[in-house]
Structures are given as C-alpha cells and as structure tokens.
Design an enzyme around this catalytic site. Sequence first.
Site, PDB file in Angstrom:
ATOM      1  N   ASP A 155       1.011  -1.045  -0.053  1.00 39.25           N
ATOM      2  CA  ASP A 155       0.005   0.468  -0.021  1.00 39.25           C
ATOM      3  C   ASP A 155       1.375   1.368   0.157  1.00 39.25           C
ATOM      4  OD1 ASP A 155      -2.819   1.921   0.791  1.00 39.25           O
ATOM      5  OD2 ASP A 155      -2.346   2.005   2.795  1.00 39.25           O
ATOM      6  N   ASP A 166      -0.123   5.057   0.990  1.00 35.83           N
ATOM      7  CA  ASP A 166       0.001   5.816   2.208  1.00 35.83           C
ATOM      8  C   ASP A 166      -0.380   4.683   3.528  1.00 35.83           C
ATOM      9  OD1 ASP A 166       0.098   7.971  -0.486  1.00 35.83           O
ATOM     10  OD2 ASP A 166      -2.734   7.721   0.061  1.00 35.83           O
ATOM     11  N   ASP A 196       0.646   9.314   5.986  1.00 32.52           N
ATOM     12  CA  ASP A 196      -0.602   9.351   5.489  1.00 32.52           C
ATOM     13  C   ASP A 196      -0.984  10.872   6.064  1.00 32.52           C
ATOM     14  OD1 ASP A 196      -2.848   9.039   4.240  1.00 32.52           O
ATOM     15  OD2 ASP A 196      -3.776   7.280   5.296  1.00 32.52           O
ATOM     16  N   TYR A 217      -6.046  13.034   2.679  1.00 31.50           N
ATOM     17  CA  TYR A 217      -5.597  12.962   1.371  1.00 31.50           C
ATOM     18  C   TYR A 217      -3.804  14.031   1.260  1.00 31.50           C
ATOM     19  CZ  TYR A 217      -9.809  11.896   1.025  1.00 31.50           C
ATOM     20  OH  TYR A 217     -11.198  10.909   0.981  1.00 31.50           O
ATOM     21  N   THR A 229      -2.728   1.378  -4.351  1.00 36.92           N
ATOM     22  CA  THR A 229      -3.240   2.293  -3.317  1.00 36.92           C
ATOM     23  C   THR A 229      -4.498   2.939  -4.166  1.00 36.92           C
ATOM     24  OG1 THR A 229      -2.639   4.734  -3.329  1.00 36.92           O
ATOM     25  CG2 THR A 229      -1.759   3.604  -5.317  1.00 36.92           C
ATOM     26  N   CYS A 286     -16.863   0.212  -8.171  1.00 34.04           N
ATOM     27  CA  CYS A 286     -15.903  -0.106  -9.435  1.00 34.04           C
ATOM     28  C   CYS A 286     -15.145  -1.281  -9.014  1.00 34.04           C
ATOM     29  CB  CYS A 286     -14.304   1.004  -8.838  1.00 34.04           C
ATOM     30  SG  CYS A 286     -13.134   1.089  -7.761  1.00 34.04           S
ATOM     31  N   LYS A 324      -9.697  -1.131  -3.013  1.00 35.13           N
ATOM     32  CA  LYS A 324      -9.732  -2.197  -1.817  1.00 35.13           C
ATOM     33  C   LYS A 324     -11.056  -1.730  -1.403  1.00 35.13           C
ATOM     34  CE  LYS A 324      -5.647  -0.050  -1.040  1.00 35.13           C
ATOM     35  NZ  LYS A 324      -4.425  -0.141  -0.186  1.00 35.13           N
TER      36      LYS A 324
END
Length: 183
Positions: free
Chosen positions: A7, A9, A15, A19, A50, A97, A101
Amino acid sequence: MKLVILDRDGVINEDSDNYIRSVDEWIPIPGSIEAIARLSQAGYSIAVATNQSGIGRGYYDLAELTAMHDKMNHLINDHSGLINTIAFCPHTPEDGCDCRKPQPGLVRQIEANLNTSAEGAWFVGDTGKDIDVARATGCQPVLVKTGKGERTLAKASEDDLVGVKIVDSLADFADYLLNGADV
C-alpha cells in the site's frame, strides 16, 4: 517471482486524513525508501496498490498523482531500488468499481502488469482493507503500525488478525523478510 505488494499512504509515505494532495505533501516515512531498495536489490519485484479517491473527489488530478509517483520512484532509484509497477484506483467508494481495495482489482492489475500470480506474495498495508484484499487474493497479509496501522490494531478483534504479520514499519518488515523469514 518473489513479489511484495505495498500500500502507499501510511506504508511508504506519511498519511493524512485530509489526503496527500500534492507532491510537496508526499513525504516518505523514515526508512521506507531504503527498505524498498533493499527488497528490490534482494530480488523481490515490488508493486504498489493504492486507493487514490482524492482524484475522484477532485482534490488533485492525475498529473499531480503522477508527480507524486515520480518523486517516489526517483528517491527509490537514488538508492538503487526499483518499483516494478504501480496500480491505483482513482474512484470514490460510491463508484462501486472492482479496483478499490478491498476489492481485488488492483492486485489483478499487478498480476497482469507483471505476468505473474500474486498467490503467496506479501501484501503490506496499514488498514483492514489491505488485510482483506490480501486474504481475498491469496497474499500473505502484513500490517505496519505506521499510517493508520495503530488505529487498525486498536479496532481489530483477535480473529481479524489471524495469520497477519504485524511489524512496526516497512523497514522492520524488510529486516524480517531479508533475515530469514519463511517464505
């Protein structure tokens, strides 16, 4: 192929709940760049998976994401390492979608890009979504305590963490893997 999926961020870079919106905000976690370089030099193919819903939310555009990834790649290249492929999901959770994840789409993209199976690969993340996608795709889940990792641990039940390798950071995972982990 020896494969490690990361991953981004919270694992590679710092992180933010607001964002990471610009190349200037993309700041590597201490030791992460060197860890990727060491894994790469040891013969591991490195992939990044990501979620980047900031694009879908209009916080930054594809050009800014590309600049962040260019910065990451340059830093790793400067340490004689290589990221073999980056797969990202630009969608928001509402888009439904198959690449966001914990859906398996990003891992499937990585498999196609590298012409390999991710079965048995290490998947290093800092959230429950990372653990879930690792399990769904036959990867070995690793949870780092950086990024959202400590929050993830605090919320997780004992059952949530069965079979999950827990480490302090990506650098600690690299130490573990390169110093005789049973893979």
